[in-house]
Design a protein around this motif. Structure first.
Motif, PDB file in Angstrom:
ATOM      1  N   ASP A  84     -12.239   2.493   2.807  1.00  0.00           N
ATOM      2  CA  ASP A  84     -11.360   2.619   1.640  1.00  0.00           C
ATOM      3  C   ASP A  84      -9.953   2.986   2.089  1.00  0.00           C
ATOM      4  OD1 ASP A  84     -11.090   5.528   2.030  1.00  0.00           O
ATOM      5  OD2 ASP A  84     -13.232   5.502   1.639  1.00  0.00           O
ATOM      6  N   LYS A  85      -9.116   3.386   1.119  1.00  0.00           N
ATOM      7  CA  LYS A  85      -7.698   3.619   1.428  1.00  0.00           C
ATOM      8  C   LYS A  85      -7.462   4.800   2.366  1.00  0.00           C
ATOM      9  CE  LYS A  85      -4.085   4.490  -1.471  1.00  0.00           C
ATOM     10  NZ  LYS A  85      -3.246   4.240  -2.653  1.00  0.00           N
ATOM     11  N   TYR A  93     -12.023  -3.377   3.843  1.00  0.00           N
ATOM     12  CA  TYR A  93     -12.008  -3.891   2.468  1.00  0.00           C
ATOM     13  C   TYR A  93     -12.793  -5.213   2.411  1.00  0.00           C
ATOM     14  CZ  TYR A  93      -8.258  -0.720   0.721  1.00  0.00           C
ATOM     15  OH  TYR A  93      -7.508   0.355   0.317  1.00  0.00           O
ATOM     16  N   LYS A  95      -4.682  -7.648   1.048  1.00  0.00           N
ATOM     17  CA  LYS A  95      -5.291  -6.607   0.202  1.00  0.00           C
ATOM     18  C   LYS A  95      -5.346  -7.039  -1.266  1.00  0.00           C
ATOM     19  CE  LYS A  95      -3.013  -2.684  -0.897  1.00  0.00           C
ATOM     20  NZ  LYS A  95      -2.986  -2.328  -2.320  1.00  0.00           N
ATOM     21  N   ALA A 129       0.870  -1.184   0.000  1.00  0.00           N
ATOM     22  CA  ALA A 129       0.000   0.000   0.000  1.00  0.00           C
ATOM     23  C   ALA A 129       0.901   1.228   0.000  1.00  0.00           C
ATOM     24  CB  ALA A 129      -0.871  -0.007   1.239  1.00  0.00           C
ATOM     25  N   ALA A 176       0.657   5.715  -0.268  1.00  0.00           N
ATOM     26  CA  ALA A 176      -0.208   6.900  -0.314  1.00  0.00           C
ATOM     27  C   ALA A 176       0.682   8.115  -0.446  1.00  0.00           C
ATOM     28  CB  ALA A 176      -1.049   6.991   0.950  1.00  0.00           C
ATOM     29  N   GLU A 208      -7.913  -1.344   8.055  1.00  0.00           N
ATOM     30  CA  GLU A 208      -8.038  -1.284   6.589  1.00  0.00           C
ATOM     31  C   GLU A 208      -8.624  -2.578   6.027  1.00  0.00           C
ATOM     32  OE1 GLU A 208      -5.202  -0.750   8.207  1.00  0.00           O
ATOM     33  OE2 GLU A 208      -4.273   1.118   7.537  1.00  0.00           O
ATOM     34  N   ASP A 256      -8.868   0.793  -3.069  1.00  0.00           N
ATOM     35  CA  ASP A 256      -7.618   1.563  -3.164  1.00  0.00           C
ATOM     36  C   ASP A 256      -7.818   2.858  -3.952  1.00  0.00           C
ATOM     37  OD1 ASP A 256      -5.965  -0.080  -1.717  1.00  0.00           O
ATOM     38  OD2 ASP A 256      -4.704  -0.704  -3.401  1.00  0.00           O
ATOM     39  N   PHE A 277      -5.893   3.895   5.552  1.00  0.00           N
ATOM     40  CA  PHE A 277      -4.432   3.787   5.538  1.00  0.00           C
ATOM     41  C   PHE A 277      -3.804   5.182   5.496  1.00  0.00           C
ATOM     42  CE2 PHE A 277      -0.584   3.527   2.828  1.00  0.00           C
ATOM     43  CZ  PHE A 277       0.209   2.735   3.639  1.00  0.00           C
ATOM     44  N   ARG A 278      -4.298   6.027   4.571  1.00  0.00           N
ATOM     45  CA  ARG A 278      -3.718   7.378   4.433  1.00  0.00           C
ATOM     46  C   ARG A 278      -3.763   8.124   5.754  1.00  0.00           C
ATOM     47  NH1 ARG A 278      -7.406   7.708  -0.042  1.00  0.00           N
ATOM     48  NH2 ARG A 278      -6.346   7.410  -2.040  1.00  0.00           N
ATOM     49  N   ASN A 313      -8.693  -7.045  -3.458  1.00  0.00           N
ATOM     50  CA  ASN A 313      -8.838  -6.115  -4.591  1.00  0.00           C
ATOM     51  C   ASN A 313      -8.988  -6.855  -5.920  1.00  0.00           C
ATOM     52  OD1 ASN A 313      -8.815  -3.963  -2.908  1.00  0.00           O
ATOM     53  ND2 ASN A 313      -6.804  -3.191  -3.493  1.00  0.00           N
TER      54      ASN A 313
END
Ligand code: CDP
Length: 253
Positions: free
Chosen positions: A214-215, A229, A46, A32, A34, A225, A200, A218-219, A50
């Motif tokens: 969503d991402k 997902y 992930k 991942a 960002a 996370e 993502d 993580f950000r 995905n």
């Protein structure tokens, strides 16, 4: 996997040569990133999630006639796709203000937009994918006028379809990013939807709680996370027994 010839390695995916000319294998990693790789990490499982979410969405888009690169899922982390020449423009569609739109224009995150907003960014890691206008795309020849029209028109159809699909499972589609490619077929050049569609590259908010799925988890260091997902996958009716801990075991090969 190591037997295959790698064509390209990106932030979240690797492309290998496919079994037939004109095909590629898209492999989903657990990596991942960002803020253009300023923040990196690994989210175990992930790639598996995905791969399945993107398969589900691309198949549904095929069913409603959106031309795209997806052929079939091959394994837990791999899908067979048509090789295309990627158009160096990211197309972002927004329904609710968030992220860079909120920052750039001072619009409070969560403000519904009166109509879907389409934005374009130049795909360049060195330049941090800068926001561009339609005229930049035409001036610098990144796409021609009918490709730009195709991308915009297809992005709005994808938005209508996905907004309804996610609303049906209690999720608001806030915004998302699409990438397109060119497929040369004899004299013809066709614009195809490419890349992936997954948490993502989308903002997904639970309709009841407003929880981010969503991402941004993580950000923004929110944690959870993979649970989020997996919950998206579960609500879509895929990976019904998605136990996040099991997914990480699907390693290369
Ligand atoms: O994601 P960020 O706040 O940096 O940028 P944004 O312009 O607010 O992103 C809009 C939507 O496009 C979000 O759902 C992002 O996840 C997605 N996006 C992406 O997937 N890849 C990019 N390079 C930029 C945006």
């Amino acid at each position: 996997m190591n037997r295959r010839n790698m064509v390209y390695e990106g932030k979240a995916k690797i492309l290998y040569e496919g079994p037939e000319p004109g095909t590629l294998i898209q492999y989903f990693k657990d990596d991942a990133t960002a803020f253009n790789k300023k923040k990196t990490g690994t989210l175990s499982g992930k790639g598996v999630i995905n791969n399945h979410i993107s398969e589900h969405i691309f198949k549904a888009l095929t069913d409603i006639g959106i031309p795209n690169h997806f052929i079939e899922r091959m394994s837990m982390r791999e899908q067979l796709i048509k090789a295309v020449e990627i158009i160096p423009v990211e197309v972002i569609v927004r329904n609710i203000a968030a992220g860079t739109l909120s920052k750039r224009l001072g619009i409070e995150e969560g403000t519904p937009l009166p109509r879907p907003l389409v934005e374009y960014c130049f795909k360049s890691d060195e330049l941090d994918d800068p926001l561009i206008a339609e005229d930049h795309i035409l001036t610098f020849g990144w796409a021609n006028d009918w490709e730009l029209e195709d991308m915009t028109h297809l992005a709005l159809r994808v938005n209508d379809f996905l907004s309804g699909m996610f609303a049906g499972i209690g999720i608001k589609l806030v915004d998302f990013k699409l990438e397109f490619g060119r497929l040369y077929e004899g004299e013809e050049v066709i614009t195809l939807l490419a890349d992936e569609i997954s948490p993502d590259g989308c903002r997904l908010w639970d309709m009841e709680t407003g929880e981010k799925m969503d991402k941004d988890r993580f950000r923004r260091d929110l944690g959870g996370e993979m649970e989020a997902y997996a919950e998206v996958a579960r609500r879509l009716g895929i990976l019904p027994s998605a136990d996040v801990k099991d997914l990480s075991s699907h390693r290369k090969g």
